[in-house]
Enzyme design. Structure first.
Site, short mmCIF file in Angstrom:
data_model
loop_
_atom_site.label_atom_id
_atom_site.label_comp_id
_atom_site.label_asym_id
_atom_site.label_seq_id
_atom_site.Cartn_x
_atom_site.Cartn_y
_atom_site.Cartn_z
N HIS A 1 -1.37 6.77 8.00
CA HIS A 1 -0.68 7.78 7.15
C HIS A 1 -1.31 9.12 6.78
CE1 HIS A 1 3.18 5.92 6.14
NE2 HIS A 1 2.67 4.69 5.89
N HIS A 18 -3.07 0.66 8.29
CA HIS A 18 -1.92 1.32 8.05
C HIS A 18 -1.92 2.64 7.23
CE1 HIS A 18 2.68 0.89 7.62
NE2 HIS A 18 2.41 1.85 6.59
N GLU A 19 -2.51 2.51 6.18
CA GLU A 19 -2.74 3.64 4.98
C GLU A 19 -3.62 4.85 5.73
OE1 GLU A 19 -0.57 3.50 2.98
OE2 GLU A 19 0.06 1.19 3.35
N GLY A 51 0.84 -1.15 -0.02
CA GLY A 51 -0.09 -0.25 0.09
C GLY A 51 0.87 1.29 -0.17
N CYS A 86 7.06 -0.41 6.29
CA CYS A 86 6.53 0.95 5.79
C CYS A 86 7.48 1.38 4.80
CB CYS A 86 6.34 1.86 6.80
SG CYS A 86 5.46 3.21 5.82
N LEU A 87 7.08 1.76 3.41
CA LEU A 87 8.13 1.85 2.61
C LEU A 87 8.80 3.36 2.84
CD1 LEU A 87 5.98 1.19 -0.93
CD2 LEU A 87 7.84 -0.21 0.26
N GLN A 143 3.16 9.91 1.47
CA GLN A 143 4.50 9.19 1.48
C GLN A 143 5.04 9.65 0.12
OE1 GLN A 143 2.83 5.06 2.07
NE2 GLN A 143 4.89 4.87 2.90
NI NI Z 1 3.30 3.07 5.40
#
Ligand code: NI
Length: 169
Positions: free
Chosen positions: A138, A134-135, A45, A92-93, A50
């Site tokens: 963000h 999670h998203e 995701g 997480c990216l 991000q």
């Molecule tokens: Ni993340």
């Protein structure tokens, strides 16, 4: 087009994103670029902050491009119901090379809009529920490490600072 992914340390990751009100060609383009970026990373995701944009837009694909029907793009997602609990390893990216176990709901119902502004409701269980939570976090400036206890969080923060100093971040 691949978009550069913002990493931990950038204040944008801690800010609350603005609702999307304009469902135009630009938004469609942004979502396509976010999907491409997510697949290339690869990740389950990606949220707009991000890629440096304070917009309430998320893209998710727990098959990471394997199944076309599993791609989910949601504008203004809202967690309207959460049930159960799971405690799984998560990354997480924006915090590459770190993972930790985080409590997440086992099942969620999310309302939002598709890329054309049409109201939609999504259900997620297991991994999908975790990624939704999670998203959406963000979009409210919350990262998975914010769910950890102070000791675990500080260990990760210290390791990140070390990487920053070594020019590895
Ligand atoms: Ni993340």
């Amino acid at each position: 087009m691949f978009l550069p992914i913002v990493k931990y340390g950038d204040p944008i990751l801690h800010q609350v994103c603005e609702p999307i009100t304009l469902f135009d060609h630009e938004l469609e383009k942004l979502s396509k670029n976010m999907v491409e970026t997510m697949y290339a990373a690869p990740g389950y995701g990606l949220a707009a902050p991000q890629v440096g944009l304070l917009k309430r837009l998320i893209v998710i694909d727990v098959s990471v491009g394997e199944k076309e029907e599993s791609l989910i793009v949601v504008a203004n997602p809202e967690l309207i119901n959460a049930e159960g609990d799971q405690f799984e390893e998560e990354g997480c990216l924006s915090i590459p090379s770190f993972t930790a176990r985080v409590h997440r709901p086992y099942r969620v119902i999310v309302s939002g809009q598709d890329i054309h502004g049409k109201e939609k409701v999504f259900e997620g269980e297991g991994v999908l529920s975790r990624v939704f939570a999670h998203e959406i976090d963000h979009l409210n400036g919350v990262l998975f490490i914010d769910h950890l206890g102070a000791i675990k969080r500080d260990i990760i923060k210290r390791k990140i600072r070390k990487k920053v100093r070594a020019g590895e971040w």
